[in-house]
Structures are given as structure tokens and as C-alpha cells.
Design an enzyme around this catalytic site. Structure first.
Site, PDB file in Angstrom:
ATOM      1  N   HIS A 119      40.918 -55.032 -43.349  1.00 53.81           N
ATOM      2  CA  HIS A 119      40.086 -54.441 -44.402  1.00 53.81           C
ATOM      3  C   HIS A 119      38.961 -53.571 -43.840  1.00 53.81           C
ATOM      4  CE1 HIS A 119      37.510 -54.850 -48.194  1.00 53.81           C
ATOM      5  NE2 HIS A 119      38.674 -54.421 -48.644  1.00 53.81           N
ATOM      6  N   LYS A 121      36.786 -50.442 -42.184  1.00 53.65           N
ATOM      7  CA  LYS A 121      36.740 -48.975 -42.289  1.00 53.65           C
ATOM      8  C   LYS A 121      35.803 -48.482 -41.192  1.00 53.65           C
ATOM      9  CE  LYS A 121      37.697 -50.418 -46.671  1.00 53.65           C
ATOM     10  NZ  LYS A 121      37.486 -51.766 -47.227  1.00 53.65           N
ATOM     11  N   ASP A 126      34.659 -39.747 -29.687  1.00 54.05           N
ATOM     12  CA  ASP A 126      34.165 -39.517 -28.330  1.00 54.05           C
ATOM     13  C   ASP A 126      33.219 -40.604 -27.838  1.00 54.05           C
ATOM     14  OD1 ASP A 126      35.659 -37.242 -28.234  1.00 54.05           O
ATOM     15  OD2 ASP A 126      33.993 -35.850 -28.551  1.00 54.05           O
ATOM     16  N   HIS A 294      32.125 -50.501 -55.793  1.00 51.85           N
ATOM     17  CA  HIS A 294      32.932 -50.910 -54.650  1.00 51.85           C
ATOM     18  C   HIS A 294      32.074 -51.173 -53.411  1.00 51.85           C
ATOM     19  CE1 HIS A 294      36.256 -50.355 -51.590  1.00 51.85           C
ATOM     20  NE2 HIS A 294      36.862 -51.101 -52.492  1.00 51.85           N
ATOM     21  N   LYS A 296      29.320 -52.708 -50.562  1.00 49.61           N
ATOM     22  CA  LYS A 296      29.057 -53.977 -49.879  1.00 49.61           C
ATOM     23  C   LYS A 296      27.802 -53.782 -49.039  1.00 49.61           C
ATOM     24  CE  LYS A 296      33.810 -53.198 -49.874  1.00 49.61           C
ATOM     25  NZ  LYS A 296      34.057 -53.568 -51.240  1.00 49.61           N
ATOM     26  N   ASP A 301      13.692 -57.873 -47.614  1.00 42.13           N
ATOM     27  CA  ASP A 301      12.320 -57.560 -47.215  1.00 42.13           C
ATOM     28  C   ASP A 301      12.195 -56.095 -46.806  1.00 42.13           C
ATOM     29  OD1 ASP A 301      11.501 -60.068 -47.919  1.00 42.13           O
ATOM     30  OD2 ASP A 301      11.561 -60.880 -45.899  1.00 42.13           O
TER      31      ASP A 301
END
Length: 421
Positions: A119, A121, A126, A294, A296, A301
């Protein structure tokens, strides 16, 4: 896919971090980075579709490979279930290796291998520039997709932590002809590029089964003023819920942003089953209603924040391969907090405690059982499934033998010679 590189449980100073919101910001920067690459492009994604976004990525990767850049791509077999022969042939002809994680055929058109998905991404170019987040390569991350376009986030990172990201991503690449991880001839040292401290944490099914969850919980327990969590799929374990409730009860303002217009109703039902338990402790709950959420991300603080691929549900916390970066930087935290404030003020509906039913008497009795199951789920999840997921090279099918040509080579009146297996 166990990472056998350098230790990852360390914060790296001297990084530049930039928030990228939605596909409009993310795709442009990733394509620019690929175009600027001179040695290597490493890319991992859950979803790669052959739509306008996937085809544009396809073009940039091929252009990079044709100018001599090594390009390695890893996609998930569930999230990216198949590609056309032409799509794969063009990658193969350019010298690009695209591997598929845990690929299985569907059964009556239904994809059943929903557990232990890749899952993550991640993009690294380089060994110098990296991208981490929750945005896939599909057109539904662009606003012009319509009302079901997704709201999501990623982060661009430059600095010493990119070495960790590069080593981590390379560790999943098998050498040709062997099962050993590929290693570059030399590693690059990234000079300081900013002032942010960044920590890369994966979640895997080997050594780092709870690393992302535990970093979240440690930050929540240390919170003194505010906790803001915006997460698409929310159904964490008992300990995570307990930490949120305790933070709210000691005076920390705890605000949660969930999906109000979800891409799956099950996600909303799961989160809503926890609303009463959280609201009773003083937690503020908001539902984002403009389009499917979608993201996350989280801010705690004045300095701590995170962006990544991990949801806060059983799949992400106990089964999937995930990657988040955790950031200690006041300027970045303020910027992310301001973006989330915009959602809260313009596109969210606050959940009123009076509107959430307390449930029937039997629900009060079964709630402790539910929380016990949540607390034990990570242990039980280790048993499912029994097979060890693997990666396979995605290649176009070999051309079929030319039957006419074979027949033409045989004398008239005789059969073509039998082909040896």
C-alpha cells in the site's frame, strides 16, 4: 520485503519538506523530478491505472529510461490488477522493470487477495529527492474527475532522510537471476537542505509490525495542547482509542476528521461505531463532506506531524505494507494545520453529541467485547493469510509462433516438424 539496510528508528535532521495537496500539486512535482533524474528512479504505488494520469507517468518513465536512467517500478497486484500488452511492451522495450506484488487471478471477476497489500506510495530520484504520501497514479486524484475526486496529501522531501528512503526502496529490488536485493555500486550522501527533522517508518510483516501505530501513540500521549488527525479509514485498536480519550480528558483539544462522503460505506459505518465512545470523552469529530477523503495526515501541538500511506484501520495497522514520514518542524506543522483548518471551516460537518444515539442496552454490553477484539486484532491478523506474498516481473506475453511461416517451411504434402518443448 524485509528491509535489511540501515536502522530506520532514527530522526534525521537537515531536511526540506513541502506539503503537496491533491493530484494537481503532486503529479506536477513528481513528473518534474523524473524528468530531472540522471541516474535512478524508484517508484512504488498501490494503484497505477491506464488513465490520463497513468499514461502520463508512463511517458515520463519511458523518457527517463531512454536517456539512460535506471527505472524500477513496484505496483500492488490488488490495487493495480492488470495492464494492456502495449503498456507493458513499451516499458519492457525501454528497459524498465515493473514488478507486481502478490499478483493473483480473479475468481469470477472478483479479486479475493485483499490481505497484505503493498500500500506504499514512494518515489525517489537519484537518491536526492523523494515523495511519500497517500496519492495514487489515477485520474480520481484530480479535481476535474468530478464529485468523486479524492482529497489527499503527500510530501516532498530533500535532505539526509532521502538516503533512508532510497535504501529502503532499493531493498525490495531483486537482482536479476537471484533473490538477493539489488545494491547500488555507491551510495550518495545527501547534504542538509533545510531544518526539519524527519523519521521514515514503514509497517511490514517482519520487524516493523507496529512502528507507525506506536509513533502515533507516543505523540498523542505527549500532547499538551492539540491533536488533529485526518484519516480516511479509522478503526484503530483499543490502545489507540484509549490514548485519544485520555488526551481529551486531560485538556488537550482532540479533533478528528473522517469521511462524510466515503468511497465505501463500510469505512463510514466502522468509524461511526466509535463516535459515542470518543464523544463521551470530549473528542471533537468532523466529517468532510465535499468529496471522498483519502488523506492520512496528522498534526500534534506545534511541531509534530505525519504524512503517509497508512490509514488507522486494521488493514493498514496490521496487514498492509505501509510507509509514513514523521516530521518535527514548526513551519511545516503550521502549514499543514492551516490546510486542515480550511477543511474544517469550509467543507466539514461537526458531529453533534446529541445526534449520536447511545445505542440499546445490549450494545453497552457488547462494546467491551468489540474493544477486546480490536486490541487483539494485530495478533490474530498475523495468521491470515498463510502464504508468503512475492513479487513477479510484469512483462508482455511472448508472441505466438507464426503458423503460416512454419507451414511454409515444410515441403508440400508434409506436416511441419514437431516443436520441441
Amino acid at each position: 520485503m524485509r528491509w535489511r539496510g540501515t536502522p530506520i528508528d532514527r530522526w534525521r535532521g537537515g531536511n526540506r519538506v513541502q506539503l503537496l495537496e491533491n493530484g494537481e500539486e503532486f503529479f506536477a512535482r513528481v513528473f518534474e523530478a523524473i524528468d530531472a533524474a540522471r541516474q535512478e528512479v524508484l517508484l512504488e504505488t498501490f494503484i497505477l491505472f491506464e488513465d490520463k494520469v497513468g499514461l502520463e507517468l508512463h511517458r515520463h518513465l519511458i523518457d527517463a529510461a531512454r536517456r539512460g536512467v535506471r527505472v524500477e517500478v513496484l505496483v500492488d497486484g490488488f490495487g493495480s490488477p492488470g495492464f494492456s500488452d502495449d503498456f507493458l511492451q513499451a516499458l519492457t522495450d525501454a528497459g524498465i522493470r515493473m514488478r507486481v506484488y502478490d499478483q493473483h487471478p480473479s475468481w469470477l471477476g472478483i479479486r479475493l487477495h485483499v490481505f497484505r497489500r503493498m500500500h506504499r506510495k514512494i518515489v525517489v530520484t537519484d537518491g536526492h529527492l523523494a515523495f511519500v504520501g497517500g496519492i495514487n497514479y489515477s485520474a480520481d486524484h484530480l479535481a476535474d474527475f468530478g464529485p468523486t475526486a479524492k482529497q489527499d496529501y503527500a510530501v516532498e522531501v530533500e535532505g539526509p532522510v532521502v538516503e533512508d528512503l532510497a535504501a529502503f526502496t532499493r531493498s525490495a529490488i531483486p537482482s536479476k537471476g537471484t533473490g538477493a536485493p539489488w545494491r547500488p555500486a555507491a551510495t550518495t550522501t545527501s547534504p542538509p537542505a533545510g531544518k526539519a527533522e524527519v523519521l521514515l517508518l514503514p509497517r511490514d510483516n517482519a520487524r516493523h509490525t507496529r512502528s507507525i501505530e506506536l509513533e502515533y501513540r507516543q505523540a498523542i500521549r505527549a500532547a499538551r495542547r492539540e491533536v488533529v488527525i485526518a484519516n480516511a479509514y479509522f478503526f484503530p485498536g483499543y490502545g489507540f482509542l484509549r490514548d485519544l480519550r485520555r488526551a481529551a480528558r486531560r485538556g488537550v483539544k482532540v479533533s478528528l476528521i473522517f469521511q462524510g462522503e466515503p468511497d465505501t460505506q463500510l469505512a463510514r459505518l466502522a468509524a461511526r461505531s466509535l463516535y459515542r465512545h470518543l464523544l463521551d470523552a470530549g473528542v471533537h469529530i468532523h466529517e468532510y463532506c465535499k468529496r471522498p477523503f483519502h488523506g492520512k495526515v496528522a498534526v500534534i501541538d506545534d511541531e509534530w506531524s505525519t504524512v503517509g500511506s497508512s490509514n488507522l484501520d486494521p488493514l493498514s495497522l496490521s496487514l498492509n505494507l505501509e510507509a509514513n514520514v514523521f516530521i518535527r518542524d514548526r513551519e511545516f506543522a503550521e502549514h499543514l494545520r492551516a490546510r486542515l483548518d480550511g477543511l474544517l471551516q469550509q467543507d466539514c460537518r461537526k458531529v453533534d453529541s446529541a445526534s449520536v444515539p447511545r445505542g440499546r442496552f445490549w450494545q453497552v454490553l457488547t462494546r467491551p467485547l468489540l474493544f477486546h477484539c480490536l486490541r487483539k486484532f494485530p495478533d490474530w491478523a498475523g495468521w491470515v493469510p498463510a502464504h508468503a506474498p512475492r513479487t513477479e516481473l510484469a512483462t508482455p506475453p511472448a508472441p505466438a509462433p507464426d503458423a503460416d511461416a512454419t507451414e511454409a517451411g515444410a515441403p508440400e504434402g508434409t506436416a511441419a516438424p514437431e516443436q520441441k518443448p
